[in-house]
Structures are given as structure tokens and as C-alpha cells.
Design a protein around this motif. Structure first.
Motif, PDB file in Angstrom:
ATOM      1  N   TRP A 128       0.840  -1.204   0.000  1.00  0.00           N
ATOM      2  CA  TRP A 128       0.000   0.000   0.000  1.00  0.00           C
ATOM      3  C   TRP A 128       0.870   1.247   0.000  1.00  0.00           C
ATOM      4  O   TRP A 128       1.776   1.393   0.810  1.00  0.00           O
ATOM      5  N   ARG A 129       0.567   2.163  -0.910  1.00  0.00           N
ATOM      6  CA  ARG A 129       1.269   3.446  -0.939  1.00  0.00           C
ATOM      7  C   ARG A 129       0.431   4.488  -0.212  1.00  0.00           C
ATOM      8  O   ARG A 129      -0.744   4.686  -0.551  1.00  0.00           O
ATOM      9  N   PRO A 130       1.022   5.159   0.791  1.00  0.00           N
ATOM     10  CA  PRO A 130       0.249   6.158   1.550  1.00  0.00           C
ATOM     11  C   PRO A 130      -0.293   7.250   0.631  1.00  0.00           C
ATOM     12  O   PRO A 130       0.401   7.737  -0.265  1.00  0.00           O
ATOM     13  N   ARG A 131      -1.541   7.606   0.856  1.00  0.00           N
ATOM     14  CA  ARG A 131      -2.167   8.671   0.082  1.00  0.00           C
ATOM     15  C   ARG A 131      -1.839  10.009   0.721  1.00  0.00           C
ATOM     16  O   ARG A 131      -1.409  10.083   1.874  1.00  0.00           O
ATOM     17  N   GLU A 132      -2.084  11.036  -0.028  1.00  0.00           N
ATOM     18  CA  GLU A 132      -1.812  12.385   0.476  1.00  0.00           C
ATOM     19  C   GLU A 132      -2.742  12.694   1.659  1.00  0.00           C
ATOM     20  O   GLU A 132      -3.954  12.527   1.583  1.00  0.00           O
ATOM     21  N   GLY A 133      -2.133  13.139   2.743  1.00  0.00           N
ATOM     22  CA  GLY A 133      -2.902  13.482   3.938  1.00  0.00           C
ATOM     23  C   GLY A 133      -3.320  12.287   4.779  1.00  0.00           C
ATOM     24  O   GLY A 133      -4.057  12.441   5.756  1.00  0.00           O
ATOM     25  N   GLU A 134      -2.848  11.102   4.419  1.00  0.00           N
ATOM     26  CA  GLU A 134      -3.233   9.897   5.164  1.00  0.00           C
ATOM     27  C   GLU A 134      -2.494   9.823   6.491  1.00  0.00           C
ATOM     28  O   GLU A 134      -1.280  10.036   6.556  1.00  0.00           O
ATOM     29  N   THR A 135      -3.197   9.524   7.536  1.00  0.00           N
ATOM     30  CA  THR A 135      -2.582   9.334   8.846  1.00  0.00           C
ATOM     31  C   THR A 135      -2.545   7.842   9.175  1.00  0.00           C
ATOM     32  O   THR A 135      -3.312   7.047   8.613  1.00  0.00           O
ATOM     33  N   ASP A 136      -1.665   7.483  10.087  1.00  0.00           N
ATOM     34  CA  ASP A 136      -1.560   6.077  10.472  1.00  0.00           C
ATOM     35  C   ASP A 136      -2.861   5.579  11.095  1.00  0.00           C
ATOM     36  O   ASP A 136      -3.317   4.468  10.796  1.00  0.00           O
ATOM     37  N   ALA A 137      -3.480   6.396  11.941  1.00  0.00           N
ATOM     38  CA  ALA A 137      -4.713   5.995  12.613  1.00  0.00           C
ATOM     39  C   ALA A 137      -5.843   5.793  11.612  1.00  0.00           C
ATOM     40  O   ALA A 137      -6.609   4.819  11.698  1.00  0.00           O
ATOM     41  N   THR A 138      -5.955   6.698  10.639  1.00  0.00           N
ATOM     42  CA  THR A 138      -7.019   6.582   9.645  1.00  0.00           C
ATOM     43  C   THR A 138      -6.816   5.361   8.766  1.00  0.00           C
ATOM     44  O   THR A 138      -7.761   4.625   8.463  1.00  0.00           O
ATOM     45  N   PHE A 139      -5.560   5.138   8.351  1.00  0.00           N
ATOM     46  CA  PHE A 139      -5.265   3.969   7.523  1.00  0.00           C
ATOM     47  C   PHE A 139      -5.579   2.675   8.271  1.00  0.00           C
ATOM     48  O   PHE A 139      -6.209   1.767   7.722  1.00  0.00           O
ATOM     49  N   LEU A 140      -5.159   2.592   9.539  1.00  0.00           N
ATOM     50  CA  LEU A 140      -5.390   1.368  10.302  1.00  0.00           C
ATOM     51  C   LEU A 140      -6.868   1.139  10.571  1.00  0.00           C
ATOM     52  O   LEU A 140      -7.349   0.001  10.548  1.00  0.00           O
ATOM     53  N   ALA A 141      -7.610   2.214  10.831  1.00  0.00           N
ATOM     54  CA  ALA A 141      -9.052   2.075  11.044  1.00  0.00           C
ATOM     55  C   ALA A 141      -9.728   1.570   9.776  1.00  0.00           C
ATOM     56  O   ALA A 141     -10.621   0.710   9.832  1.00  0.00           O
ATOM     57  N   ALA A 142      -9.286   2.084   8.630  1.00  0.00           N
ATOM     58  CA  ALA A 142      -9.859   1.638   7.353  1.00  0.00           C
ATOM     59  C   ALA A 142      -9.513   0.179   7.088  1.00  0.00           C
ATOM     60  O   ALA A 142     -10.362  -0.607   6.657  1.00  0.00           O
ATOM     61  N   TYR A 143      -8.264  -0.177   7.350  1.00  0.00           N
ATOM     62  CA  TYR A 143      -7.859  -1.556   7.106  1.00  0.00           C
ATOM     63  C   TYR A 143      -8.547  -2.510   8.085  1.00  0.00           C
ATOM     64  O   TYR A 143      -8.911  -3.632   7.709  1.00  0.00           O
ATOM     65  N   TYR A 144      -8.725  -2.057   9.310  1.00  0.00           N
ATOM     66  CA  TYR A 144      -9.446  -2.882  10.290  1.00  0.00           C
ATOM     67  C   TYR A 144     -10.853  -3.200   9.781  1.00  0.00           C
ATOM     68  O   TYR A 144     -11.305  -4.346   9.849  1.00  0.00           O
ATOM     69  N   GLY A 145     -11.544  -2.184   9.268  1.00  0.00           N
ATOM     70  CA  GLY A 145     -12.889  -2.400   8.751  1.00  0.00           C
ATOM     71  C   GLY A 145     -12.902  -3.356   7.575  1.00  0.00           C
ATOM     72  O   GLY A 145     -13.766  -4.228   7.470  1.00  0.00           O
ATOM     73  N   ALA A 146     -11.908  -3.205   6.664  1.00  0.00           N
ATOM     74  CA  ALA A 146     -11.842  -4.074   5.487  1.00  0.00           C
ATOM     75  C   ALA A 146     -11.522  -5.511   5.891  1.00  0.00           C
ATOM     76  O   ALA A 146     -12.115  -6.469   5.371  1.00  0.00           O
ATOM     77  N   LEU A 147     -10.577  -5.683   6.820  1.00  0.00           N
ATOM     78  CA  LEU A 147     -10.199  -7.017   7.274  1.00  0.00           C
ATOM     79  C   LEU A 147     -11.357  -7.698   7.983  1.00  0.00           C
ATOM     80  O   LEU A 147     -11.648  -8.883   7.750  1.00  0.00           O
ATOM     81  N   ARG A 148     -12.042  -6.946   8.829  1.00  0.00           N
ATOM     82  CA  ARG A 148     -13.172  -7.532   9.553  1.00  0.00           C
ATOM     83  C   ARG A 148     -14.296  -7.944   8.591  1.00  0.00           C
ATOM     84  O   ARG A 148     -14.864  -9.033   8.726  1.00  0.00           O
ATOM     85  N   ALA A 149     -14.587  -7.075   7.625  1.00  0.00           N
ATOM     86  CA  ALA A 149     -15.637  -7.403   6.654  1.00  0.00           C
ATOM     87  C   ALA A 149     -15.255  -8.635   5.839  1.00  0.00           C
ATOM     88  O   ALA A 149     -16.095  -9.496   5.554  1.00  0.00           O
ATOM     89  N   ARG A 150     -13.970  -8.737   5.478  1.00  0.00           N
ATOM     90  CA  ARG A 150     -13.509  -9.890   4.687  1.00  0.00           C
ATOM     91  C   ARG A 150     -13.634 -11.177   5.489  1.00  0.00           C
ATOM     92  O   ARG A 150     -14.100 -12.199   4.973  1.00  0.00           O
ATOM     93  N   LEU A 151     -13.229 -11.150   6.752  1.00  0.00           N
ATOM     94  CA  LEU A 151     -13.302 -12.344   7.588  1.00  0.00           C
ATOM     95  C   LEU A 151     -14.752 -12.763   7.826  1.00  0.00           C
ATOM     96  O   LEU A 151     -15.071 -13.958   7.842  1.00  0.00           O
ATOM     97  N   GLU A 152     -15.636 -11.778   8.022  1.00  0.00           N
ATOM     98  CA  GLU A 152     -17.051 -12.108   8.229  1.00  0.00           C
ATOM     99  C   GLU A 152     -17.666 -12.715   6.975  1.00  0.00           C
ATOM    100  O   GLU A 152     -18.501 -13.622   7.051  1.00  0.00           O
ATOM    101  N   THR A 153     -17.239 -12.241   5.802  1.00  0.00           N
ATOM    102  CA  THR A 153     -17.725 -12.807   4.548  1.00  0.00           C
ATOM    103  C   THR A 153     -17.248 -14.247   4.395  1.00  0.00           C
ATOM    104  O   THR A 153     -18.011 -15.130   3.962  1.00  0.00           O
ATOM    105  N   GLN A 154     -15.994 -14.503   4.755  1.00  0.00           N
ATOM    106  CA  GLN A 154     -15.463 -15.864   4.657  1.00  0.00           C
ATOM    107  C   GLN A 154     -16.191 -16.809   5.601  1.00  0.00           C
ATOM    108  O   GLN A 154     -16.394 -17.981   5.290  1.00  0.00           O
TER     109      GLN A 154
END
Length: 301
Positions: A262-288
Motif C-alpha cells: 500500500w502506498r500512503p495517500r496524500e494526507g493519510e494518517t496512520d490511525a485513519t489507515f489502520l481504522a480503514a484496514y481494520y474495517g476491510a479485514l473484519r468485513a472480509r473475515l465475516e464474509t469468509q
């Protein structure tokens, strides 16, 4: 997950440094908590055993009614053997099956907020679960069986000695956790496990807000990126987001970005990125999970 043998200030805490750079501090379950959990599990086992016994009793009555009187004695002996085997399978299967689940805890442990974990910080294997519970049979249930059997022949002087020996045997194993700093049973020593506190807290409102903010920012992860980790890493990431430690957030974010490309986007913070990834990971695991797939961690492929 790699263990680091350091001793925090609080005697009940143990420190772990994960490959993602997360400093996790686990609290060892106290002897009182473990004893209370075991008592609860024994109560649940007794309830299940009573139900099993009633079913066996009614089944025996039905079979006796359907057979002649000459077959009743042999039928009763056969049912006794079935009952003993069923009781053995019930008490051993109860602990093994519950501890093999993702929660790694029996109902009694869950009520007390405890779970079983590997002492080396790795995955809790089926071999370790079988080993720690096989030793429980020797520590508690086998001498208890001798005590109950000896109590039936109380008029025999040898029976009294057998009861005393069983009590000393069980008491020695029961007191063993009091004489080591990790409150380990003999079964834990053999299996390489320990019992730790399992945090019960749910996602805070601030973390949910962070996820909503990340979602509104338009983060989009590919299925491969969202599948890079498993349930264990999801829980670790949740803990990281709760702690809000900037150094830890940065270390974890850098490792995840490198792993998923993943390449950091402009203005991206670590907390925002991790919160977004947490949501994506959780949704993926629930789908599986909907398709019967449970990925325990990143090594489960």
C-alpha cells in the motif's frame, strides 16, 4: 507472534512483542479465577452428565421391557459400560472441544474472562490442547474415581487409605499452581500453555467513529490485501487502535503497508489507515465465515 521474556513491573503481567511491532501485555489468570472457572465447568459437566444418565436410564428401561428377563442382567452390564465410556468421553471432550475453538476457552473460563494461550506466543495447537487436558484426567478425575469407588466400600480398612491417597494426590496437583509465578498446572507445563485474561471490552465509540471517517475517505482494498491477515491479527489491530499510542500506530501501519503493498495517500494518517484496514479485514473475515472459512491468523492459508 514472538515472545520476549521480560518481566513487567506488575507480577501478573507478561509482555509480548508481535511481528507487527505491537507491545502486548497479557495478564495471567489468578489461581482463584482458574479455580472458579473449573468449578463452573464441573457444574456444567454434572448437568450434562445428569441428562446423559437420565437418557441412559430410560433407554435401559425400554430395552428391558422389550427383552426377556434372562437378558436383563447382561443388558444392565452393557449399559453400565456404555455409561462409563460416555462419561469419560463427555468430560474429556468438553474441555478439548471448547478449547479448540477460536475463543480457546470453556464456558467456565469465558464467564471468568479467561482463555488458553501458548506460552511461546505462537498458535495454540490441537496437540497442546489434547496434552493439557489429558493430564487433567490424571490430576483430578482419575483419583476422584478411586475416591468414589473406595467410599462405596467404607467398611474395608484399605478403602480408607485409598481415599486418603486420592485426596493427597489431587490436593498436590490442585495446589501446584500456587508454587509457580505463571500459575501453571502440570498440564500447562507439559503442553506449553498458560491461562490468561481475555479482554471483554467492545469497540469504543471513538473507534467506530474512526472507521466511519476512514470509510468516508474512500479507502478501497483489494480482496488479496484485505485477506492478508486472520482473526488473531484482527484482535491485535483492534487493541492497537484502542491504545492510540503514536509509535505503535506508526510501526504497525508501516508493517501492514509493506505487507499489502500500500502506498500512503496524500494526507493519510496512520490511525485513519489502520481504522480503514481494520474495517476491510473484519468485513472480509465475516464474509469468509458465511462460506464456512475461518482463517485463524496470517499463517493459516
Amino acid at each position: 507472534m514472538t515472545a520476549v521474556d521480560t518481566r513487567p513491573a506488575a507480577p501478573e503481567l507478561r509482555r509480548f512483542i508481535t511481528p507487527e511491532g505491537v507491545d502486548l501485555r497479557l495478564r495471567i489468570g489468578s489461581a482463584g479465577e482458574r479455580a472458579a472457572a473449573f468449578v463452573l465447568d464441573v457444574v456444567f459437566l454434572l448437568i450434562a452428565l445428569i441428562v446423559f444418565s437420565l437418557c441412559a436410564f430410560f433407554a435401559l428401561g425400554a430395552l428391558n421391557a422389550a427383552t426377556g428377563s434372562h437378558a436383563k442382567d447382561s443388558l444392565g452390564s452393557a449399559m453400565l459400560v456404555v455409561w462409563l465410556l460416555g462419561a469419560f468421553a463427555l468430560r474429556n471432550g468438553y474441555f478439548v472441544m471448547f478449547e479448540l475453538t477460536a475463543r480457546a476457552a470453556t464456558p467456565g473460563k469465558r464467564i471468568m474472562g479467561l482463555r488458553v494461550a501458548a506460552r511461546d506466543g505462537g498458535r495454540l495447537t490441537a496437540e497442546a490442547v489434547f496434552a493439557r487436558n489429558a493430564l487433567r484426567e490424571i490430576e483430578f478425575f482419575l483419583p476422584l474415581s478411586f475416591i468414589l469407588a473406595s467410599g462405596a466400600g467404607a467398611e474395608d480398612p484399605i478403602a480408607g487409605w485409598l481415599v486418603l491417597l486420592g485426596l493427597l494426590w489431587t490436593g498436590g496437583f490442585a495446589l501446584f499452581p500456587l508454587f509457580n509465578r505463571d500459575r501453571l498446572r502440570v498440564g500447562d507445563f507439559v503442553a506449553g500453555t498458560w491461562v490468561v485474561k481475555s479482554p471483554r471490552e467492545r469497540l469504543g465509540i471513538d473507534l467506530l467513529d474512526a472507521q466511519e471517517a476512514a470509510a468516508s475517505a474512500g479507502y478501497a482494498f483489494t480482496p488479496a490485501q484485505a485477506s492478508a491477515y486472520g482473526i488473531k491479527e484482527l484482535h491485535v489491530l483492534e487493541d492497537v487502535l484502542r491504545r492510540k499510542d503514536k509509535k505503535t500506530l506508526a510501526a504497525v501501519a508501516d508493517r501492514i503497508r509493506a505487507k499489502i503493498g500500500w502506498r500512503p495517500r496524500e494526507g493519510e494518517t496512520d490511525a485513519t489507515f489502520l481504522a480503514a484496514y481494520y474495517g476491510a479485514l473484519r468485513a472480509r473475515l465475516e464474509t469468509q465465515l458465511l462460506f464456512g472459512r475461518r482463517r485463524k491468523d496470517k499463517f493459516d492459508v
